[in-house]
Scaffold this active site. Structure first.
Site, short mmCIF file in Angstrom:
data_model
loop_
_atom_site.label_atom_id
_atom_site.label_comp_id
_atom_site.label_asym_id
_atom_site.label_seq_id
_atom_site.Cartn_x
_atom_site.Cartn_y
_atom_site.Cartn_z
N ARG A 42 -0.85 -2.64 -18.88
CA ARG A 42 -2.29 -2.17 -19.03
C ARG A 42 -2.30 -1.07 -17.76
NH1 ARG A 42 -6.59 -3.13 -21.68
NH2 ARG A 42 -5.47 -4.84 -22.67
N ASP B 298 -6.24 13.86 -25.04
CA ASP B 298 -6.33 12.09 -24.69
C ASP B 298 -5.51 11.35 -25.65
OD1 ASP B 298 -6.79 9.57 -24.07
OD2 ASP B 298 -8.94 9.87 -24.05
N LYS C 117 -1.10 0.62 -25.30
CA LYS C 117 -1.21 0.44 -26.91
C LYS C 117 -0.20 0.64 -27.44
CE LYS C 117 -6.14 2.21 -26.15
NZ LYS C 117 -6.23 2.74 -24.80
N TYR D 193 0.78 -1.16 -0.25
CA TYR D 193 0.03 -0.05 -0.03
C TYR D 193 0.82 1.21 0.08
CZ TYR D 193 -5.07 -0.57 0.06
OH TYR D 193 -6.29 -0.93 -0.39
N THR E 156 -2.92 5.90 -21.88
CA THR E 156 -2.80 4.66 -21.42
C THR E 156 -1.44 4.07 -21.92
OG1 THR E 156 -3.79 3.72 -23.53
CG2 THR E 156 -5.34 3.79 -21.76
N GLU F 111 -0.52 4.80 -0.51
CA GLU F 111 -1.29 6.10 -0.73
C GLU F 111 -0.63 7.17 -0.57
OE1 GLU F 111 -4.87 5.70 1.29
OE2 GLU F 111 -5.68 3.99 0.31
N1 DSN Z 1 -11.22 0.30 -25.63
C1 DSN Z 1 -9.94 1.15 -26.33
C2 DSN Z 1 -9.84 0.93 -27.90
O1 DSN Z 1 -10.13 -0.13 -28.21
O2 DSN Z 1 -9.68 1.81 -28.80
C3 DSN Z 1 -10.38 2.69 -26.12
O3 DSN Z 1 -10.35 2.66 -24.82
#
Ligand code: DSN
Length: 433
Positions: A246, A211, A240, A65, A237, A67
């Site tokens: 993730r 974003d 990707k 933990y 994120t 925080e």
């Molecule tokens: N679910 C993702 C995508 O496939 O683009 C975006 O959050």
């Protein structure tokens, strides 16, 4: 179950214990790896992260933990995880040339929640791209918290160019005076004009938020322009194109640092996932290597080749092509719905997703398009020549298959997919070189 020769490479040093204690779950880990190794993974938001990132994810940092933030925690025993988070932060700010970073968001949606929390209050107006033109659920879609808690006004693409309609963005901004203007989405094949957005935001006194979840990995590789110099805040994120664990992250200007940190914790989240923070740090270091930059360029080249290959076969790319890792295709020319195309490809060992196209006459769960992305196949070492083959396989599966894996075309295509995946394996066994 085809247990890899070195399972610990992919599942961490404790895989033996898992196999002994819970063979049901252990087997599912292996069969999922088999699935990732068997088919062409063309979902634009997916990738194959490194064994080093997986090792950090499967570590005992999950037990801690923490925080708060480094040197200001609400728990004892944070001396080691403080070092981890400081490394992740230093690497993130260096990689993206940002004033400030926050690496604690659990996901892209959590990161976005924090940005709303930092800059808006319930009832405020936000201006973002509509989901059906390529935006995202968390950009004010009606069933998302963002659509329920904020007055979301949406822009879209121009009907002729199929690119973002910047004149519409400007007009809506002047009319609605939003608190936040948001650029980015999940099905935008072209570069975004960040300078134009910045100018519009400045004119109406809005926060400019990007974003960058989809394309931040290309920014990290230096192969497309960065939103960081233009935006107040950039959320993304890490799993990707970027190819990390993730999770989510945020970078912002120094003046917003405190607001962002407080919005992530304690406003939106409790304890950070320190194993994920460690994995993000590993990933950010990977992104600073020449090998990563070559990969990012190849992602672009492969996406362009795949889009062109499908175009040549009558599967038209929206906007005419792509500048990024993904392309969105209109299937109406071949008379197949997105839903059927997804099922037919799936039956043939090709994993992609149906996707609404701008001004789509079909319902979202049927859709007139598919979205394809090059990150996973590029990670496997495929190049432009293979994209020509992939385009042909998609075209055959979509136009000649029927969704039955036993259909002759599905079998033929699957055999060629297997050839490609054998020549360019996902997670090759170290012993196989
Ligand atoms: N679910 C993702 C995508 O496939 O683009 C975006 O959050």
């Amino acid at each position: 179950m085809s247990t890899p020769v070195h399972p610990e490479t992919y599942y961490g040093p404790s895989f033996g214990a898992l196999l002994e204690q819970d063979p049901q779950i252990a087997e599912l880990l292996v069969t999922e790896l088999d699935r990732q190794r068997a088919g062409l993974q063309l979902i634009a938001s997916e990738n194959q992260t490194s064994p080093a990132v997986l090792a950090a994810l499967g570590s005992t940092l999950s037990n801690k933990y923490a925080e708060g933030y480094p040197d200001a925690r609400y728990y004892g025993g944070c001396v080691e995880v403080d070092k981890v988070e400081k490394l992740a932060l230093a690497r993130a700010t260096e990689l993206f040339g940002a004033d400030h970073a926050n690496v604690q968001p659990h996901s892209g949606a959590s990161a976005n929640q924090a940005v709303y929390g930092a800059f808006a209050s319930p009832g405020d107006t936000i201006l973002a791209m509509s989901l059906d033109h390529g935006g995202h659920l968390t950009h004010g879609f009606k069933v998302s918290f963002s659509g329920k808690w904020f007055n979301a006004v949406h822009y879209g693409v121009d009907a002729d160019t199929e690119n973002i309609d910047y004149d519409q963005v400007e007009a809506l901004a002047r009319e609605h005076r939003p608190k936040i203007i948001l650029a980015g989405g999940s099905a935008i094949p072209r570069l975004i004009d960040f300078a134009r957005f910045r100018a519009i935001a400045d004119e109406v006194g809005a926060i400019f938020w990007v974003d960058a979840a989809h394309f931040i990995g290309l920014v990290a590789g230096g192969v497309i322009p960065s939103p960081v110099p233009h935006a107040d805040v950039v959320s993304f994120t890490t799993h990707k194109v970027l190819r990390g664990p993730r999770g989510g992250a945020i970078v912002c200007r120094e003046e917003h640092a405190k607001k962002i940190d407080r919005a992530v914790f304690p406003m939106m989240q409790g304890g950070p996932l320190m194993h994920a923070v460690a994995a993000k740090a590993v990933n950010f270091a990977e992104c600073m290597t020449p090998a990563y930059r070559s990969y990012a360029q190849q992602v672009l080249d492969n996406a362009a080749a795949l889009a062109a290959g499908l175009d040549a076969r009558g599967i038209r790319p929206i906007t005419g092509g792509t500048d990024t890792h993904l392309s969105l295709h209109d299937l109406r020319g071949v008379g197949v719905s997105g839903r059927d195309a997804e099922a037919r490809c799936d039956a043939a060992g090709i994993v992609l997703n149906k996707n609404a196209i701008p001004f789509d006459p079909a319902k979202p769960n049927i859709a007139s398009g598919i979205r394809v992305g090059s990150p996973s196949v590029t990670t496997q070492g495929m190049g432009v020549p293979q994209m020509e083959v992939v385009a042909d396989l998609i075209h055959r599966a979509v136009t000649q298959g029927d969704g039955d894996p036993e259909h002759a075309v599905a079998r033929e295509v699957r055999a060629q997919v297997t050839e490609l995946m054998t020549a360019h394996p996902a997670y090759p066994e170290p012993s196989a070189g």
